[in-house]
Design an enzyme around this catalytic site. Sequence first.
Site, PDB file in Angstrom:
ATOM      1  N   GLU A 170      33.381  18.097  -8.304  1.00 54.02           N
ATOM      2  CA  GLU A 170      34.176  19.118  -8.983  1.00 54.02           C
ATOM      3  C   GLU A 170      34.518  20.216  -7.969  1.00 54.02           C
ATOM      4  O   GLU A 170      35.544  20.145  -7.337  1.00 54.02           O
ATOM      5  CB  GLU A 170      33.404  19.644 -10.198  1.00 54.02           C
ATOM      6  CG  GLU A 170      34.284  20.452 -11.121  1.00 54.02           C
ATOM      7  CD  GLU A 170      33.917  20.311 -12.589  1.00 54.02           C
ATOM      8  OE1 GLU A 170      33.042  19.522 -12.937  1.00 54.02           O
ATOM      9  OE2 GLU A 170      34.526  21.030 -13.393  1.00 54.02           O
ATOM     10  N   GLU A 217      23.992  26.103 -14.478  1.00 50.73           N
ATOM     11  CA  GLU A 217      25.177  26.007 -15.322  1.00 50.73           C
ATOM     12  C   GLU A 217      24.803  26.126 -16.796  1.00 50.73           C
ATOM     13  O   GLU A 217      25.460  26.814 -17.567  1.00 50.73           O
ATOM     14  CB  GLU A 217      25.837  24.652 -15.084  1.00 50.73           C
ATOM     15  CG  GLU A 217      27.018  24.365 -16.002  1.00 50.73           C
ATOM     16  CD  GLU A 217      27.744  23.105 -15.608  1.00 50.73           C
ATOM     17  OE1 GLU A 217      27.094  22.180 -15.090  1.00 50.73           O
ATOM     18  OE2 GLU A 217      28.970  23.046 -15.809  1.00 50.73           O
TER      19      GLU A 217
HETATM   20  C1  BGC Z   1      33.016  23.714 -14.912  1.00 52.14           C
HETATM   21  C2  BGC Z   1      32.915  25.082 -15.514  1.00 52.14           C
HETATM   22  C3  BGC Z   1      34.266  25.372 -16.120  1.00 52.14           C
HETATM   23  C4  BGC Z   1      34.375  24.411 -17.267  1.00 52.14           C
HETATM   24  C5  BGC Z   1      35.531  24.615 -18.188  1.00 52.14           C
HETATM   25  C6  BGC Z   1      33.191  22.757 -16.029  1.00 52.14           C
HETATM   26  O1  BGC Z   1      33.226  21.441 -15.644  1.00 52.14           O
HETATM   27  O2  BGC Z   1      31.945  23.407 -14.090  1.00 52.14           O
HETATM   28  O3  BGC Z   1      32.241  26.012 -14.862  1.00 52.14           O
HETATM   29  O4  BGC Z   1      34.574  26.661 -16.373  1.00 52.14           O
HETATM   30  O5  BGC Z   1      34.299  23.087 -16.810  1.00 52.14           O
HETATM   31  O6  BGC Z   1      35.982  23.475 -18.795  1.00 52.14           O
END
Ligand code: BGC
Length: 888
Positions: free
Chosen positions: A461, A735
């Site tokens: 990501e 997270e």
């Molecule tokens: C990210 C986040 C992001 C979110 C929103 C995730 O996969 O890691 O931090 O804001 O998606 O969809």
Amino acid sequence: MTFLNVAAPRYEHHRHPLGIGEPSPRLSWTVGTGLLGWVQRAYEIELSDGTATGPIESGQSALVGWPGTALASRERRGARVRVHGRDGSASDWSPWSWVETGLLEAADWRAAAVAPLAELLGPPDGPALLLRREFTVRSPVSRARLYVTAHGLYEIELNGRVVGDDVLAPGWSSYSHRLRYRTHDVTGLLAEGGNALGATLADGWFRGKVGFEGGRTRLYGDRTALIAQLEITYADGTTDLVVTDENWRCASGPVTATGLYEGERHDARLERHGWSAPGFDDGGWLPADPLPHDPALLVAPTGEPVRRVETLGPAEVLTSPSGRTILDFGQNIAGRLRIRVRGEAGRTVTLRHAEVLQDGELCVRPLRAAHSVDAYTLRGGDVEEWEPRFTIHGFRYAEIDGWPGELDPADVRAVVCHTDMERTGWFDSSDDALNRLHDNVLWSMRGNFVDLPTDCPQRDERLGWTGDIQVFAPTAAFLYGCAGMLGSWLADLAAEQAELGTVPVYVPWIQLLFPIEPVAAWGDAAVIVPWTLYERYGDPEPLRRQYPSMRAWVDQCAGRAGDGHLWNEGFQLGDWLDPAAPPDRPFEARTDRALVATAYLARSARLLSRAAAVLGDEEGRRRYGDLADRVRAAFDAEYVSPSGRLVGDSQTAYALALRFDLVAGADRRDRAGRRLVELVRESGHRIGTGFVGTPLICDALVAAGAPDDAYHLLMQRECPSWLYPVTMGATTVWERWDSLLPDGSVNPGDMTSFNHYALGAVADWLHRTVAGLAPAAPGYRRILVRPVPGGGLRHARATHLTPYGKAEVRWERAGGRLRVEIAVPAGATATVVLPAEPDRPIEIGAGRHHFECAFRDAADDPVAERPAFFGPPSPQPDDAANPVVEGA
Ligand code: BGC
């Protein structure tokens, strides 16, 4: 003789002003003085070309307009400053500092984009390729500059030496709109006679894999290429130009495969000794292809590049249950390993990376498709030292396989890589767990400020998610000087927005699963990040530059909301990762997504109106002020009952309504505040908010007159809470509230990062409220010192290098007394509000100050004896979500 010292001036937000893009860079200086209350009355600037301003009556010392003629491309000029105080004091001249521009016009570029032959290219994330050419230096050189960038990642060498110390250059910007080049002073690397330039090119973001669910490759093109222009000025005044053109040759090299997510494979047996030095026989190399490119896309950087900032040795060497060797570096980071190894030719050492262990083994599932495996094949003979160059990993643990003989832990180091910003903020307190939380926030910033502000550094990501930086920007701006880096990212945001018709959910944009739709709290980064830069650095420039983007965003959202001023439609992420949401459906928060969207529309419209006022756009100020009023009224009518209770009744809903000032009437606001406190208590002071509510909840509780509940929430150790991860040994912010479950297993969710800064946005509250150091005017020209001690803390301190110099608030309590020590830098003033006398603000000037008052911490009393509300409500800032900020 008075002590009055002026530091050498700085230029814009640059740490090293070589190759800058601003032809009239603004100057800033700080004044060191022991004179209490010293105030600058006038300044004088002298430039090395003889320009002298004479005394200019002004107290301004930050971002002062360039006093001379605009710089041309490649022009170097020095500046020095002296100041006069209102008390009649005068300083000596500051030391000189120097600034030099890069190539300011597209027409300055003569270099083509030179590409290795297509047949050498592998599939994306394939081999890194080599390019070289030789040239002659005719006579003694007085100055040489290398202007360089690439399609793909590059490392460039001159006469066998790597030029500069950039990592992952040129970084990731929205390449189809902006590509940053770097300027290097290479005067000392040239020699009379034969010279050689050599570059290694890898796919990186340009051609390699980026994104989740399989990701995308070849995002910006299929041919990597180097763009380099070496300009040599001889002592006799003549010049030579060596550029990327048809005279370059290419070949494969020792890096057989490399990708940002994949990791890197390096076979040292394939190294070509002396390839970037003169006299190398490149007869077997192939001619490279000069390709056209658009020099109008090339821009000078506004921030520092990514560098190797620190190295860590292993804290522990573990043997896993399956018998593998795992190094624990004791800290979760973004970076890579550097090894020193000796063994037989052809042996391969493999390095695997992970953030956590599970059952004593490396847990790589959270990395998803990011393999994160580096492999080095030895050339044999002497000790060999290696660090991969075109990849980066998020890790704390590394598993080492294939090591020849016994592993000496001293032979493996973790190299921390991130944007080389200046550290500007510190916090500490009497509570070790809280201090560790703050350290974790700092490390998550370091792990995710890798050229662009990313969500996470480890899995497939690592995107510039707008919502994450929107909530984290105030914390970031306190901890590090990031105006340059975020300014660059905002330019990408505006460019993507102009092309796509909306602010995408991450910048740079790549088409993956997400629709191109305005998403509240994410797209609002377009308004809130520039506003934060203005508020924290006192620089109106980000507002001026981003103003069209800010307006376009608010206009678009207002359009979605229509005449009813309620934004009810479309795709929304809402209060992402509310702890009550199912692990696989993080958007299913308790708070209505439409409520979040309308609240953010009101917030951004309000900030935009203030930005218009700063920029002197009266029409804009009125227009967006009216819009904010209307949306506020619509929100109130739709979501707030006549008595002040909110539809949905969630902590995030109350936090938004209160902090964004969306509830009319003091009585109804009080009722809403009381209800928020009830909800927080009902939840047993465990977190009940996601990405949207978490940064606001403590401020909302303090404003509701319940700081002890805010502290209770802050000091909570049960899951979900900020300190729960600390009790589980976290070294970065996670997270999810429970990325590691209480039983020690890794959360089974598909999205489980251990390095995400968003929920660490609470650090801004630690700085502003726990310690009590906040900006009351842009750039901390006036500081608001309003500590709210509590939580049983015995002392707390925040220190910040403001544009005026070091500001500090330190408090300590003992025996029913609170002692507050404050340092105000010259050029700034402070308004002090002590807890015992919230209605009697005290104004102070530069210098060190001490205050003392009576104070009792509710946490010292048995819970049953605590009053329902602690003291009178603290003064409401006029800016609902942030500290009070006056116009410029
Ligand atoms: C990210 C986040 C992001 C979110 C929103 C995730 O996969 O890691 O931090 O804001 O998606 O969809």
